[in-house]
Write an enzyme that holds these catalytic residues in place. Structure first.
Site, PDB file in Angstrom:
ATOM      1  N   CYS A   2     -11.617 -10.640   0.620  1.00 10.47           N
ATOM      2  CA  CYS A   2     -12.209 -11.088   1.886  1.00 10.47           C
ATOM      3  C   CYS A   2     -11.827 -12.539   2.144  1.00 10.47           C
ATOM      4  CB  CYS A   2     -13.730 -11.002   1.795  1.00 10.47           C
ATOM      5  SG  CYS A   2     -14.340  -9.417   1.257  1.00 10.47           S
ATOM      6  N   ARG A  27      -6.857 -11.351   5.364  1.00  7.16           N
ATOM      7  CA  ARG A  27      -7.426 -11.088   4.030  1.00  7.16           C
ATOM      8  C   ARG A  27      -8.411  -9.925   4.057  1.00  7.16           C
ATOM      9  NH1 ARG A  27      -6.929 -15.168   0.505  1.00  7.16           N
ATOM     10  NH2 ARG A  27      -8.769 -14.487  -0.615  1.00  7.16           N
ATOM     11  N   TRP A  70     -13.062  -7.155   3.564  1.00  7.02           N
ATOM     12  CA  TRP A  70     -12.302  -5.965   3.154  1.00  7.02           C
ATOM     13  C   TRP A  70     -13.217  -5.249   2.193  1.00  7.02           C
ATOM     14  CZ3 TRP A  70      -9.578  -4.494  -1.554  1.00  7.02           C
ATOM     15  CH2 TRP A  70      -8.725  -3.389  -1.380  1.00  7.02           C
ATOM     16  N   ASN A  96     -16.399 -13.836  -1.648  1.00  7.02           N
ATOM     17  CA  ASN A  96     -15.156 -13.079  -1.825  1.00  7.02           C
ATOM     18  C   ASN A  96     -15.029 -12.805  -3.308  1.00  7.02           C
ATOM     19  OD1 ASN A  96     -12.578 -11.990  -1.781  1.00  7.02           O
ATOM     20  ND2 ASN A  96     -11.607 -14.001  -1.954  1.00  7.02           N
ATOM     21  N   GLY A  97     -14.880 -11.534  -3.689  1.00  4.06           N
ATOM     22  CA  GLY A  97     -14.735 -11.183  -5.109  1.00  4.06           C
ATOM     23  C   GLY A  97     -15.628  -9.998  -5.422  1.00  4.06           C
ATOM     24  N   GLU A 457      11.002   0.560  -1.634  1.00  4.85           N
ATOM     25  CA  GLU A 457      10.456  -0.472  -0.733  1.00  4.85           C
ATOM     26  C   GLU A 457      10.454   0.021   0.711  1.00  4.85           C
ATOM     27  OE1 GLU A 457       8.667  -2.934  -0.866  1.00  4.85           O
ATOM     28  OE2 GLU A 457       8.963  -3.930   1.058  1.00  4.85           O
ATOM     29  N   LYS A 461       7.160   0.256   3.168  1.00  5.13           N
ATOM     30  CA  LYS A 461       7.105  -0.368   4.508  1.00  5.13           C
ATOM     31  C   LYS A 461       6.679   0.657   5.556  1.00  5.13           C
ATOM     32  CE  LYS A 461       7.143  -4.142   3.929  1.00  5.13           C
ATOM     33  NZ  LYS A 461       6.839  -3.997   2.591  1.00  5.13           N
ATOM     34  N   GLU A 464       2.911   1.851   4.993  1.00  3.85           N
ATOM     35  CA  GLU A 464       1.787   0.913   5.119  1.00  3.85           C
ATOM     36  C   GLU A 464       1.623   0.374   6.533  1.00  3.85           C
ATOM     37  OE1 GLU A 464       2.117  -2.583   2.730  1.00  3.85           O
ATOM     38  OE2 GLU A 464       4.220  -2.870   3.165  1.00  3.85           O
ATOM     39  N   HIS A 480      15.449  17.808  -8.645  1.00  3.08           N
ATOM     40  CA  HIS A 480      14.551  18.256  -9.734  1.00  3.08           C
ATOM     41  C   HIS A 480      13.168  18.589  -9.211  1.00  3.08           C
ATOM     42  CE1 HIS A 480      17.583  17.385 -12.728  1.00  3.08           C
ATOM     43  NE2 HIS A 480      17.795  16.216 -12.142  1.00  3.08           N
ATOM     44  N   LYS A 573      -3.884  -8.792   2.680  1.00  2.92           N
ATOM     45  CA  LYS A 573      -2.644  -9.507   2.364  1.00  2.92           C
ATOM     46  C   LYS A 573      -2.531  -9.821   0.889  1.00  2.92           C
ATOM     47  CE  LYS A 573       1.208 -11.596   3.079  1.00  2.92           C
ATOM     48  NZ  LYS A 573       2.396 -10.761   3.371  1.00  2.92           N
TER      49      LYS A 573
END
Ligand code: AGP
Length: 578
Positions: A2, A27, A70, A96-97, A457, A461, A464, A480, A573
């Protein structure tokens, strides 16, 4: 993860904090809240969703705290939005945490008659402070006693309606002070107050104290001082400019940011290369995009005769038996605050390993923990989606790999310049390709060697930012099992370079034969490609540039699907939780 922000000063802090929270919303942006001291009482405003959609309350206040969330504990509701208070609303907290022992504290408080208005871990904080004040302690004492009871990671701001100033504490989550003219800021990150001051003080784990008209910082019960420094960025860099979103702005900054990443002191690179040469084992550690950069660079290190082992930071613990004082860890992190990376580095340091950090925030926890720091110099990356910092990380990793074989890095700089043409060319073609893929049910991204990591990657992209399902994998793996998913018209993005083209094309033909729509990212066209994304072949550095057109493709897919490219759902982020 957050964002928290506090203001104490001579001006009206209410709009200042509301604006500052917008700069912190990368955040976390599930919900938000603000508490202002209005005369003798505290007034609170909360909202769910985008803070920019709600005007701030009109109370004028010189003591304000705010939060953008968040969700970790408790779903996304107004009740769970911060700030949280005691029953009488005389004590107000943002956090935050994660308070890891909140359940037992909550039970203890409920047995004392306290009731909880939310499902959050944070709410134990104001009730604990309330309890100790009722035991006869003053606010500052009660705050410090509370700190001794909670376990876990936190950046906390706390206000009391009868006590001037704000109390703060930092352990495991970032917290930075902004020193203005007749005003002070305290925040999770610099951009939230950057337009008001560039004089900052970074707080360390274990720091707590009070901001009022002065600043008191304590650690382990002793008053300490922390030296002010100047913020590494100015607000102009942090703005969108002519772009509609930070993501497209930051994608287009890459010709500059790759060059800035390459601009490192020769001695720093030389000494780091010597460290890598003498190490018994070299691990490349990161998460998400940063991990993908590590895994891609592994192939360049192999060309230099230096085996490197890419490890997801969250999986690092299984390797600790092999870590000793001859081990070198290259920790790669844009934010320098990713909890999984910090945990891995802490474990490695305990075993005597040497830590080399490739990081974008020079004042971050990772930067202040490492033995060697190589700054990415990318400037703030404010989209949640990592784009420019991915190629910056790759450029630095390639520079180190080249240094191991005394190879000139001018070719990497040429790649930086080639990215400008690539951006111009594919800013025209990617919106068209996005239209063909906008409703795809599944997308495969495949390649071999370094290009298989670029494929990973690429899939990250696409997923997300556009919420389309994409999977990246080595092309050789497709047959396979995963090839069973190929259906008529299914997009398969194929990454090929000089070394891997022959075999990769045969994999492309296998999926094409089953109806796939094959998109080739390659320096050369090929009959296997239904759509060719042309990239330059600069001395075997195609993996450095191959991701750029797919960054653009992901952006246009997101925009065409009505997604917010800067603040995708459920993401943050910097992931400072485990
Ligand atoms: C990047 O697009 C992602 N949002 C995410 O995977 C990110 O790369 C990861 O969380 C690591 O972040 P860091 O580089 O700040 O450590």
């Amino acid at each position: 993860m957050c964002g928290i922000l506090g203001y104490i000063g001579a001006r009206n802090g209410t709009p200042i904090v509301h604006e500052g929270l917008k700069a912190l919303s990368y955040r976390g942006y599930d919900s938000w809240g603000i508490a202002v001291q209005d005369g003798a009482s505290i007034v609170i405003q909360k909202g769910v969703g985008d803070i920019t959609k709600t005007p701030v309350i009109q109370q004028h206040s010189t003591k304000v705290i705010g939060h953008t969330r968040w969700a970790t504990h408790g779903c996304v509701t107004k009740e769970n939005a911060h700030p949280h208070t005691n029953k009488e609303k005389t004590i107000c907290t943002v956090h935050n945490g994660i308070i890891e022992n909140y359940a037992e504290l909550k039970t203890e408080l409920e047995q004392k008659g306290y009731t909880f208005a939310s499902q959050t871990d944070t709410e134990v904080i104001p009730h604990l402070i309330d309890f100790y004040i009722k035991q006869g302690q003053n606010f500052e004492q009660a705050f410090t006693t509370m700190l001794g009871r909670i376990e876990g990671s936190y950046a906390i701001l706390c206000a009391h309606d009868k006590t001037p100033g704000l109390m703060f504490a930092r352990k495991g989550s970032p917290l930075v002070l902004g020193l203005g003219k007749n005003e002070h800021f305290i925040s999770s990150d610099i951009p939230s107050f950057l337009q008001h001051t560039q004089t900052i003080v970074h707080l360390e784990d274990g720091d707590y104290g009070k901001i009022s008209d002065k600043i008191e910082i304590y650690n382990n019960g002793k008053q300490i001082t922390r030296q002010p420094t100047t913020a590494p960025w100015d607000i102009e860099i942090a703005k969108k400019g002519a772009y509609p979103h930070f993501m497209i702005k930051e994608i287009n900054e890459q010709p500059l940011t790759i060059r800035k990443a390459l601009n490192q002191p020769a001695e720093l690179i030389k000494q780091t290369a010597l460290l890598l040469q003498s190490a018994s084992t070299v691990y490349l550690v990161g998460c998400g995009t940063s991990y993908n950069a590590c895994a891609t660079a592994t192939y360049q290190f192999s060309k230099s005769g230096r085996q490197t082992i890419p490890i997801l930071a969250s999986e690092f613990i299984q390797h600790t038996n092999f870590i000793d004082n001859k081990t070198a860890i290259i920790a790669v992190s844009q934010s320098g605050e990713t909890a999984d990376v910090l945990d891995a580095v802490k474990l490695a340091k305990q075993k005597g390993a040497t830590i080399i950090a490739i990081v974008n925030v020079p004042s971050s926890t990772l930067a202040r923990t490492a033995d060697v720091v190589i700054p990415m110099n990318s400037g703030p990356e404010l989209s949640v989606i990592s784009t420019k910092t991915c190629t910056s990380q790759l450029a630095i990793l390639y520079t180190l790999a080249f240094a191991l074989r005394a190879k000139n890095t001018e070719t990497i700089a040429e790649a930086a310049d080639a990215s400008l043409h690539l951006l111009r060319q594919h800013s025209q073609t990617m919106p068209e390709l996005a239209k063909k893929m906008v409703d795809a049910k599944n997308i495969f991204c495949i390649g071999r060697n370094a290009m298989s990591q670029v494929a990973r990657e690429a899939a990250l992209k696409i997923k997300e930012v556009s919420y389309l399902h994409a999977e990246g994998m080595p092309a050789g793996e497709l047959k396979h099992g995963s090839i069973a998913l190929i259906e008529e018209g299914m997009p398969v993005i194929v990454f090929a370079d000089e070394e891997t083209r022959a075999l990769t094309i045969s994999n492309a033909m296998e999926v094409k034969a089953r109806g796939a729509y094959v998109i080739g990212v390659d320096s050369k066209p090929n009959p296997a490609y239904d759509f060719h994304i042309q990239i330059p072949d600069i001395n075997g550095l195609m993996p450095l540039l191959a991701i750029i057109p797919i960054q653009l493709l992901s952006y246009y897919l997101a925009v065409q699907r009505g997604c917010d490219p800067d603040k995708p759902r459920n993401l943050a982020k910097s992931v400072t939780v485990r």
